[in-house]
Enzyme design. Sequence first.
Site, PDB file in Angstrom:
ATOM      1  N   MET A 154       0.844  -1.289   0.168  1.00 40.00           N
ATOM      2  CA  MET A 154      -0.028  -0.018  -0.078  1.00 40.00           C
ATOM      3  C   MET A 154       0.774   1.241  -0.121  1.00 40.00           C
ATOM      4  O   MET A 154       0.796   2.137  -0.821  1.00 40.00           O
ATOM      5  CB  MET A 154      -0.980  -0.147   1.291  1.00 40.00           C
ATOM      6  N   ASP A 180      10.724   3.211   5.273  1.00 38.21           N
ATOM      7  CA  ASP A 180      10.113   1.600   5.930  1.00 38.21           C
ATOM      8  C   ASP A 180      11.092   1.013   6.806  1.00 38.21           C
ATOM      9  O   ASP A 180      12.228   1.308   6.791  1.00 38.21           O
ATOM     10  CB  ASP A 180      10.007   0.692   4.821  1.00 38.21           C
ATOM     11  N   VAL A 193       1.994  -2.433   9.465  1.00 34.79           N
ATOM     12  CA  VAL A 193       1.006  -3.763   9.823  1.00 34.79           C
ATOM     13  C   VAL A 193      -0.271  -3.176  10.342  1.00 34.79           C
ATOM     14  O   VAL A 193      -0.358  -2.193  11.178  1.00 34.79           O
ATOM     15  CB  VAL A 193       1.855  -4.579  10.371  1.00 34.79           C
ATOM     16  N   GLU A 194      -1.247  -4.017  10.175  1.00 33.09           N
ATOM     17  CA  GLU A 194      -2.550  -3.893  10.684  1.00 33.09           C
ATOM     18  C   GLU A 194      -2.628  -4.307  12.042  1.00 33.09           C
ATOM     19  O   GLU A 194      -3.131  -5.329  12.531  1.00 33.09           O
ATOM     20  CB  GLU A 194      -3.537  -4.392   9.753  1.00 33.09           C
ATOM     21  N   SER A 230      -7.415  -0.586   7.402  1.00 29.86           N
ATOM     22  CA  SER A 230      -8.640  -0.856   6.486  1.00 29.86           C
ATOM     23  C   SER A 230      -9.698  -1.502   7.744  1.00 29.86           C
ATOM     24  O   SER A 230     -10.756  -1.551   7.082  1.00 29.86           O
ATOM     25  CB  SER A 230      -8.387  -2.032   5.579  1.00 29.86           C
ATOM     26  N   HIS A 236      -7.992   5.915   3.726  1.00 31.40           N
ATOM     27  CA  HIS A 236      -8.148   4.616   3.485  1.00 31.40           C
ATOM     28  C   HIS A 236      -8.264   4.127   1.896  1.00 31.40           C
ATOM     29  O   HIS A 236      -9.178   4.431   1.156  1.00 31.40           O
ATOM     30  CB  HIS A 236      -9.418   3.779   3.982  1.00 31.40           C
ATOM     31  N   ASN A 247      -6.320  -1.612  -2.788  1.00 27.16           N
ATOM     32  CA  ASN A 247      -5.456  -2.342  -3.291  1.00 27.16           C
ATOM     33  C   ASN A 247      -5.835  -2.890  -4.862  1.00 27.16           C
ATOM     34  O   ASN A 247      -6.757  -3.608  -4.748  1.00 27.16           O
ATOM     35  CB  ASN A 247      -5.039  -3.592  -2.502  1.00 27.16           C
ATOM     36  N   GLU A 293     -11.184   6.548   1.066  1.00 25.42           N
ATOM     37  CA  GLU A 293     -12.211   6.789   2.010  1.00 25.42           C
ATOM     38  C   GLU A 293     -11.285   7.905   2.973  1.00 25.42           C
ATOM     39  O   GLU A 293     -10.212   7.743   3.304  1.00 25.42           O
ATOM     40  CB  GLU A 293     -12.612   5.932   2.886  1.00 25.42           C
ATOM     41  N   ASN A 345     -15.962  -1.327   3.065  1.00 23.01           N
ATOM     42  CA  ASN A 345     -15.835  -2.689   3.688  1.00 23.01           C
ATOM     43  C   ASN A 345     -17.079  -3.247   4.668  1.00 23.01           C
ATOM     44  O   ASN A 345     -17.301  -4.309   4.796  1.00 23.01           O
ATOM     45  CB  ASN A 345     -14.937  -2.858   4.730  1.00 23.01           C
TER      46      ASN A 345
HETATM   47  P1  NAI Z   1       2.633  -4.643   3.638  1.00 24.53           P
HETATM   48  O1  NAI Z   1       2.898  -5.902   5.054  1.00 24.53           O
HETATM   49  O2  NAI Z   1       2.789  -4.974   2.326  1.00 24.53           O
HETATM   50  O3  NAI Z   1       3.465  -3.475   4.253  1.00 24.53           O
HETATM   51  C1  NAI Z   1       3.749  -2.950   5.428  1.00 24.53           C
HETATM   52  C2  NAI Z   1       5.074  -2.349   5.526  1.00 24.53           C
HETATM   53  O4  NAI Z   1       5.310  -1.869   6.811  1.00 24.53           O
HETATM   54  C3  NAI Z   1       6.245  -3.512   5.541  1.00 24.53           C
HETATM   55  O5  NAI Z   1       7.143  -3.220   4.427  1.00 24.53           O
HETATM   56  C4  NAI Z   1       6.938  -3.413   6.956  1.00 24.53           C
HETATM   57  O6  NAI Z   1       8.414  -3.551   6.571  1.00 24.53           O
HETATM   58  C5  NAI Z   1       6.427  -1.835   7.311  1.00 24.53           C
HETATM   59  N1  NAI Z   1       6.538  -1.553   8.602  1.00 24.53           N
HETATM   60  C6  NAI Z   1       6.117  -2.273   9.722  1.00 24.53           C
HETATM   61  N2  NAI Z   1       6.382  -1.798  10.803  1.00 24.53           N
HETATM   62  C7  NAI Z   1       6.991  -0.623  10.618  1.00 24.53           C
HETATM   63  C8  NAI Z   1       7.301   0.319  11.245  1.00 24.53           C
HETATM   64  N3  NAI Z   1       7.182   0.304  12.623  1.00 24.53           N
HETATM   65  N4  NAI Z   1       7.881   1.734  10.731  1.00 24.53           N
HETATM   66  C9  NAI Z   1       8.121   1.590   9.362  1.00 24.53           C
HETATM   67  N5  NAI Z   1       7.800   0.493   8.593  1.00 24.53           N
HETATM   68  C10 NAI Z   1       7.289  -0.411   9.136  1.00 24.53           C
HETATM   69  O7  NAI Z   1       1.159  -4.274   4.321  1.00 24.53           O
HETATM   70  P2  NAI Z   1       0.192  -3.473   3.195  1.00 24.53           P
HETATM   71  O8  NAI Z   1      -0.756  -4.673   2.516  1.00 24.53           O
HETATM   72  O9  NAI Z   1       0.696  -2.643   2.643  1.00 24.53           O
HETATM   73  O10 NAI Z   1      -0.746  -3.030   4.427  1.00 24.53           O
HETATM   74  C11 NAI Z   1      -0.446  -1.655   4.961  1.00 24.53           C
HETATM   75  C12 NAI Z   1      -1.533  -1.100   5.840  1.00 24.53           C
HETATM   76  O11 NAI Z   1      -2.594  -0.726   4.843  1.00 24.53           O
HETATM   77  C13 NAI Z   1      -2.268  -1.917   6.912  1.00 24.53           C
HETATM   78  O12 NAI Z   1      -2.837  -0.982   7.957  1.00 24.53           O
HETATM   79  C14 NAI Z   1      -3.400  -2.373   6.082  1.00 24.53           C
HETATM   80  O13 NAI Z   1      -4.424  -2.934   6.931  1.00 24.53           O
HETATM   81  C15 NAI Z   1      -3.679  -1.394   5.064  1.00 24.53           C
HETATM   82  N6  NAI Z   1      -4.424  -1.758   3.990  1.00 24.53           N
HETATM   83  C16 NAI Z   1      -4.052  -2.682   3.191  1.00 24.53           C
HETATM   84  C17 NAI Z   1      -4.946  -3.051   2.106  1.00 24.53           C
HETATM   85  C18 NAI Z   1      -4.302  -4.327   1.325  1.00 24.53           C
HETATM   86  O14 NAI Z   1      -5.104  -4.718   0.584  1.00 24.53           O
HETATM   87  N7  NAI Z   1      -3.051  -4.843   1.325  1.00 24.53           N
HETATM   88  C19 NAI Z   1      -6.042  -2.431   1.789  1.00 24.53           C
HETATM   89  C20 NAI Z   1      -6.308  -1.283   2.327  1.00 24.53           C
HETATM   90  C21 NAI Z   1      -5.373  -1.065   3.656  1.00 24.53           C
END
Ligand code: NAI
Length: 508
Positions: A20, A39, A97-98, A125, A146, A149, A158, A196
């Site tokens: 994201m 990151d 992370v969620e 999300s 929000h 993906n 949103e 959602n």
């Molecule tokens: P992802 O796992 O692909 O990426 C998360 C990234 O955050 C990782 O690269 C990780 O190294 C990094 N990270 C973790 N803790 C950290 C910290 N303390 N400081 C800096 N970086 C850190 O996850 P994704 O899918 O990108 O999701 C991210 C957020 O977006 C979550 O809250 C998720 O619920 C939300 N989201 C995800 C959707 C999806 O379909 N994947 C859709 C809408 C929202």
Amino acid sequence: MPNDPNSDSYLLGVLGAGAMGRGIAQVAAAGGMRVRLFDANADVAKDAHTFIGSMFNRAAERGRMTADEAAAALGRVETVSGMQGFAECDAVIEAIVENLDVKHKVLSELEGIVRADAIIASNTSSLSVTTIASACKHPERVAGFHFFNPVPLMPLVEVIAGVLTEEWVCEALMKIGRRMTREPVRVNDAPGFLVNQVGRGFNIEAAHMVQEGIGDTVSIDRIMRDGAGFRMGPFQLMDLTGLDVTHPATVLIYQQAFDEPRFRPAMMMEARTRAGRLGRKTGAGFYEYKDGKAVEAEEASAPAYDGRPIWVSNAEPEGRDAVVAVLKETGAKLDVGETPGSNSVILVTPIGDDATTCAVAQGLDAKRTVAVDTLIGFERRRTLMTTPITDPAFRDAAHGALSGDGVPVTVVRDGPGFVAQRIVAMICNVGCSVAQLGVAAPDDIDKAVTLGLNYPYGPLTFGDRIGPDRILRILEAIHGLYRDPRYRPNPWLIRRAKLGVSLLTPNT
Ligand code: NAI
């Protein structure tokens, strides 16, 4: 004074460069904004920068931007090695992370770094924006933002106000969203926010129907896709998203809504999640996958119509006329008596009621009764429904006769609202609840759902097309049979159906 999001100097921070975060950074830079990306995993941040560059190059190759524009856009994205890099940012979007504890910890730390007037937005999300903000000293500058993906392909975002979020924060995020060439929609914090929440009506209802033995997953997918016009069936969609994502989000929404029956998860989703049948990603979900493609069993050919007379109930004249027109076209033998002859197939066309209820209420022989859904999808895929004691020979005769014009037919077991009526009524009812609770404005509800979920219509427009009074009838019939508050019609729907006005009508 906060900087104007439309100014050239506006600086956006993106925290987390996963699926994201990198998409958000990409669309922001494409929209002309300067972006700092961080990151915790430096390799991920580096990879994200390369990925964004390749996306811009591809856009240039396809003529969607010039090579100079692509280079300039990438030049606006800078990776930073720590959150200190966000010190000058006007707004920071968190996409890590969620996990509430992690988000709380990271956002408190972030608050100590960013400017006093910087916006902090979370791409969560499923977590409550108000709860996320509660760990911050200044929750009034925290909001949800929000995205969906994959971000570059999904224009909706949103903009979610928590209880304490100040108006200027949402206004700025609306501008930021537009600058990213997104379609921002204003939402108030609620379990599942807007999109959602409405999406639960599709997936969970379908799972409940399979659990009850009304139809199998493939049949329900076919009805919803071909008949009701959805791009994907609910089980195809769950396989694509993965039950490990869909089910926990469903459970969270249900818990956040204090066990609101409308959001009650289906037991089979829990069981299948535990069994690891997650979907495409594990090679097996509701479908098996070969070379990444779902294996869908071929549809059995329709039984031949054996020539027995067919009598059609006039309890729903519009439905009757639709069925009779097809039977005339396919050359079936019509029984036009006042009451059905002793060997006639009996067809009923209920709105909401199940086949058994219709047969008993109309004094018809349930062994010969078959219900036909003429309300949703009759022209593209027909749904027939039997009573528990319908004689298979009569069922097959109805199936043969009603597929005689080449339109495929799916037969399901008895259930109020067939498949499509029930799912569409549920989606509409959740949409009405979103409007009633002031989570979003009626027009925005439909806009967000069509953009975010690709449904053929938003929940309120879908209800208008079918007729609010009919949606109400369907829900009342389902509620009457199950006596489960899950199906209680929402007051927004009841009032507009009574008044004969559109479901998009806001309160004065
Ligand atoms: P992802 O796992 O692909 O990426 C998360 C990234 O955050 C990782 O690269 C990780 O190294 C990094 N990270 C973790 N803790 C950290 C910290 N303390 N400081 C800096 N970086 C850190 O996850 P994704 O899918 O990108 O999701 C991210 C957020 O977006 C979550 O809250 C998720 O619920 C939300 N989201 C995800 C959707 C999806 O379909 N994947 C859709 C809408 C929202």
